[in-house]
Write a protein that holds these residues in place. Structure first.
Motif, PDB file in Angstrom:
ATOM      1  N   ASP A  34     -13.280   5.444 -12.250  1.00 21.45           N
ATOM      2  CA  ASP A  34     -13.462   6.893 -12.377  1.00 21.45           C
ATOM      3  C   ASP A  34     -12.548   7.672 -11.438  1.00 21.45           C
ATOM      4  OD1 ASP A  34     -15.335   6.437 -14.272  1.00 21.45           O
ATOM      5  OD2 ASP A  34     -17.068   6.703 -12.944  1.00 21.45           O
ATOM      6  N   ASP A  35     -12.148   7.050 -10.331  1.00 16.59           N
ATOM      7  CA  ASP A  35     -11.277   7.744  -9.371  1.00 16.59           C
ATOM      8  C   ASP A  35      -9.831   7.797  -9.844  1.00 16.59           C
ATOM      9  OD1 ASP A  35     -13.311   8.202  -7.532  1.00 16.59           O
ATOM     10  OD2 ASP A  35     -13.075   6.213  -6.635  1.00 16.59           O
ATOM     11  N   PHE A  36      -9.378   6.733 -10.490  1.00 12.76           N
ATOM     12  CA  PHE A  36      -7.992   6.689 -10.958  1.00 12.76           C
ATOM     13  C   PHE A  36      -7.960   5.809 -12.214  1.00 12.76           C
ATOM     14  CE2 PHE A  36      -3.531   5.066 -10.766  1.00 12.76           C
ATOM     15  CZ  PHE A  36      -2.892   6.298 -10.843  1.00 12.76           C
ATOM     16  N   GLY A  37      -7.568   6.404 -13.312  1.00 10.27           N
ATOM     17  CA  GLY A  37      -7.751   5.760 -14.609  1.00 10.27           C
ATOM     18  C   GLY A  37      -6.612   4.871 -15.074  1.00 10.27           C
ATOM     19  N   TYR A  38      -5.842   4.337 -14.158  1.00 12.44           N
ATOM     20  CA  TYR A  38      -4.726   3.461 -14.542  1.00 12.44           C
ATOM     21  C   TYR A  38      -4.752   2.198 -13.669  1.00 12.44           C
ATOM     22  CZ  TYR A  38      -3.068   7.789 -16.625  1.00 12.44           C
ATOM     23  OH  TYR A  38      -2.981   8.953 -17.369  1.00 12.44           O
ATOM     24  N   PRO A  39      -4.374   1.068 -14.261  1.00 11.67           N
ATOM     25  CA  PRO A  39      -4.293  -0.135 -13.414  1.00 11.67           C
ATOM     26  C   PRO A  39      -3.125  -0.014 -12.431  1.00 11.67           C
ATOM     27  CG  PRO A  39      -3.607  -0.628 -15.681  1.00 11.67           C
ATOM     28  CD  PRO A  39      -4.027   0.803 -15.669  1.00 11.67           C
ATOM     29  N   VAL A  40      -3.358  -0.460 -11.230  1.00  8.43           N
ATOM     30  CA  VAL A  40      -2.301  -0.460 -10.217  1.00  8.43           C
ATOM     31  C   VAL A  40      -1.945  -1.915  -9.909  1.00  8.43           C
ATOM     32  CG1 VAL A  40      -1.718   0.085  -7.814  1.00  8.43           C
ATOM     33  CG2 VAL A  40      -2.951   1.762  -9.213  1.00  8.43           C
ATOM     34  N   ALA A  76       4.100  12.983   3.702  1.00 10.02           N
ATOM     35  CA  ALA A  76       3.826  13.901   4.801  1.00 10.02           C
ATOM     36  C   ALA A  76       2.396  13.739   5.315  1.00 10.02           C
ATOM     37  CB  ALA A  76       4.057  15.338   4.342  1.00 10.02           C
ATOM     38  N   ARG A  77       1.470  13.373   4.446  1.00  8.49           N
ATOM     39  CA  ARG A  77       0.069  13.368   4.892  1.00  8.49           C
ATOM     40  C   ARG A  77      -0.538  11.986   5.061  1.00  8.49           C
ATOM     41  NH1 ARG A  77      -2.446  16.400  -0.462  1.00  8.49           N
ATOM     42  NH2 ARG A  77      -2.424  14.623  -1.875  1.00  8.49           N
ATOM     43  N   ARG A  78       0.143  10.950   4.635  1.00 10.27           N
ATOM     44  CA  ARG A  78      -0.400   9.592   4.799  1.00 10.27           C
ATOM     45  C   ARG A  78       0.509   8.790   5.719  1.00 10.27           C
ATOM     46  NH1 ARG A  78      -4.238   8.556   0.846  1.00 10.27           N
ATOM     47  NH2 ARG A  78      -4.517   6.520   1.757  1.00 10.27           N
ATOM     48  N   ASN A  79      -0.086   7.960   6.552  1.00 12.54           N
ATOM     49  CA  ASN A  79       0.722   7.090   7.407  1.00 12.54           C
ATOM     50  C   ASN A  79       1.430   6.018   6.582  1.00 12.54           C
ATOM     51  OD1 ASN A  79       0.138   8.308   9.899  1.00 12.54           O
ATOM     52  ND2 ASN A  79      -1.877   7.357   9.897  1.00 12.54           N
ATOM     53  N   TYR A  80       0.780   5.502   5.586  1.00 13.77           N
ATOM     54  CA  TYR A  80       1.354   4.522   4.661  1.00 13.77           C
ATOM     55  C   TYR A  80       0.427   4.389   3.473  1.00 13.77           C
ATOM     56  CZ  TYR A  80      -1.844   1.363   7.223  1.00 13.77           C
ATOM     57  OH  TYR A  80      -2.943   0.798   7.830  1.00 13.77           O
ATOM     58  N   SER A 121      -5.755   4.226  -2.583  1.00 20.31           N
ATOM     59  CA  SER A 121      -6.121   5.598  -2.185  1.00 20.31           C
ATOM     60  C   SER A 121      -4.957   6.560  -2.402  1.00 20.31           C
ATOM     61  CB  SER A 121      -6.506   5.645  -0.711  1.00 20.31           C
ATOM     62  OG  SER A 121      -7.570   4.800  -0.454  1.00 20.31           O
ATOM     63  N   ALA A 122      -3.737   6.085  -2.155  1.00 18.78           N
ATOM     64  CA  ALA A 122      -2.573   6.962  -2.323  1.00 18.78           C
ATOM     65  C   ALA A 122      -2.452   7.416  -3.778  1.00 18.78           C
ATOM     66  CB  ALA A 122      -1.304   6.242  -1.870  1.00 18.78           C
ATOM     67  N   TYR A 123      -2.695   6.495  -4.715  1.00 16.90           N
ATOM     68  CA  TYR A 123      -2.655   6.898  -6.128  1.00 16.90           C
ATOM     69  C   TYR A 123      -3.822   7.828  -6.464  1.00 16.90           C
ATOM     70  CZ  TYR A 123       1.267   4.048  -7.691  1.00 16.90           C
ATOM     71  OH  TYR A 123       2.523   3.535  -7.884  1.00 16.90           O
ATOM     72  N   VAL A 124      -5.001   7.506  -5.939  1.00 19.18           N
ATOM     73  CA  VAL A 124      -6.173   8.346  -6.204  1.00 19.18           C
ATOM     74  C   VAL A 124      -5.904   9.789  -5.750  1.00 19.18           C
ATOM     75  CG1 VAL A 124      -8.580   8.767  -5.517  1.00 19.18           C
ATOM     76  CG2 VAL A 124      -7.839   6.438  -6.102  1.00 19.18           C
ATOM     77  N   ASP A 125      -5.234   9.923  -4.591  1.00 18.35           N
ATOM     78  CA  ASP A 125      -5.051  11.249  -3.981  1.00 18.35           C
ATOM     79  C   ASP A 125      -3.744  11.939  -4.355  1.00 18.35           C
ATOM     80  OD1 ASP A 125      -7.436  10.881  -2.673  1.00 18.35           O
ATOM     81  OD2 ASP A 125      -6.531  10.166  -0.811  1.00 18.35           O
ATOM     82  N   LEU A 126      -2.891  11.234  -5.069  1.00 14.27           N
ATOM     83  CA  LEU A 126      -1.512  11.728  -5.248  1.00 14.27           C
ATOM     84  C   LEU A 126      -1.442  13.166  -5.758  1.00 14.27           C
ATOM     85  CD1 LEU A 126       1.482  10.774  -4.978  1.00 14.27           C
ATOM     86  CD2 LEU A 126       1.402  10.311  -7.433  1.00 14.27           C
ATOM     87  N   GLU A 127      -2.278  13.504  -6.734  1.00 14.40           N
ATOM     88  CA  GLU A 127      -2.195  14.841  -7.337  1.00 14.40           C
ATOM     89  C   GLU A 127      -3.156  15.831  -6.690  1.00 14.40           C
ATOM     90  OE1 GLU A 127      -2.030  14.930 -11.652  1.00 14.40           O
ATOM     91  OE2 GLU A 127      -1.518  12.805 -11.628  1.00 14.40           O
ATOM     92  N   LYS A 128      -3.945  15.381  -5.715  1.00 15.89           N
ATOM     93  CA  LYS A 128      -4.915  16.274  -5.093  1.00 15.89           C
ATOM     94  C   LYS A 128      -4.245  17.222  -4.096  1.00 15.89           C
ATOM     95  CE  LYS A 128      -8.802  13.108  -5.510  1.00 15.89           C
ATOM     96  NZ  LYS A 128      -9.614  12.098  -4.817  1.00 15.89           N
ATOM     97  N   GLU A 129      -4.625  18.490  -4.156  1.00 13.64           N
ATOM     98  CA  GLU A 129      -4.067  19.474  -3.227  1.00 13.64           C
ATOM     99  C   GLU A 129      -4.393  19.121  -1.790  1.00 13.64           C
ATOM    100  OE1 GLU A 129      -2.292  22.364  -3.376  1.00 13.64           O
ATOM    101  OE2 GLU A 129      -1.839  21.896  -5.458  1.00 13.64           O
TER     102      GLU A 129
END
Lengths: 132, 140
Positions: A34-40, A76-80, A121-129
């Motif tokens: 539900d958090d991210f609808g694509y396989p990573v 800019a907002r994530r360490n890695y 988490s990076a993919y989950v948050d990628l489009e979040k403001e």
């Protein structure tokens, strides 16, 4: 000196199921939810016995928005991991050098566990403001 | 667990001069006109004794061109350090490490601190170069 077999053993201990791809590299996959609808799909490469590299892509994912802007905001907002745009797709990449001595727990939980978790988490948050 | 005192000790071993800022940050500064004609400063922070971050900036360096595309080009060829353009339009080169589990002092010195100081310098030098220009430079 670290080997691919050691990395795979650590991933087994973390109960993360992996496979080897045609190049013999380790592959771990996150299932969509539900958090991210694509396989990573994360490829883990051990180079020269001391560098562990992670290269991840989200299968079928085309972000809404300028990929360069989204990647830059991630960085800019994530360490890695580092978000990079290759052929228009946002990929997550990271590498760790392990020339000197570290504990098994560091490799297992920090290098492997936290990096994989951060990639998802990076993919989950990628489009979040904003992110928590 | 990692401490500011240990970081300072490592910087002294590496013969790097540093200053301590009011916010607790340790700053390492470089300037060599022939190598790169801008002052490069790395800000080192220890957070909660377990997160170590390195954030490097080249003061007054504002190259022409699409900076986000250039940052991405850098990240595609080397994501260590990770490069981004901040809200002021400055080019930043960052690295970060978490130390919740045991590592040797040699690891922190040689695999963490040393490359976190020198790799961003090289990244700034190469920032405006295309991949083929870097290849040509390597051949010389």
């Amino acid at each position: 000196m670290i080997t691919k077999d050691q990395i795979r053993d650590y991933l087994d201990k973390l109960r993360l199921s992996t496979r080897l791809d045609n190049d013999g590299d380790i592959v771990f996959s996150f299932n969509p939810d539900d958090d991210f609808g694509y396989p990573v799909v994360v490829t883990i490469v051990v180079e020269n016995g001391f560098r562990v590299s992670f290269m991840a892509g989200a299968v079928g994912y085309e972000p809404a928005g300028d990929p360069l802007f989204l990647a830059n905001r991630n960085n800019a907002r994530r360490n890695y991991p580092t978000a990079v745009v290759r052929d228009g797709h946002v990929r997550m990449e990271y590498s760790v050098v392990l020339r000197e001595e570290v504990s098994d727990d560091y490799i297992m939980h920090t290098v492997l566990g936290q990096t994989l978790s951060s990639i998802w988490s990076a993919y989950v948050d990628l489009e979040k403001e904003t992110v928590k | 667990m990692i401490t500011r005192d240990f970081i300072k000790e490592c910087l002294e071993i590496l013969d790097l001069k540093y200053s301590e800022l009011d916010d607790g940050c340790i700053a390492v500064s470089f300037y060599d006109q022939d190598f790169f004609p801008y002052q490069v400063v790395t800000y080192i922070r220890v957070i909660r004794d377990e997160l170590l971050t390195f954030s490097t900036q080249a003061l007054d360096y504002h190259p022409e061109g699409d900076l986000m595309a250039m940052a991405n080009r850098h990240n595609c060829r080397s994501h260590s350090p990770s490069c981004y353009i901040d809200s002021d339009g400055d080019i930043m080169m960052d690295r970060a490490f978490v130390f919740e589990h045991e590592v040797s002092p040699h690891y922190i010195l040689n695999d963490v601190i040393r490359p976190s100081i020198y790799l961003p310098l090289e990244s700034f030098v190469n920032f405006e170069l295309t991949d083929s220009e870097i290849e040509e430079k390597m051949r010389k």
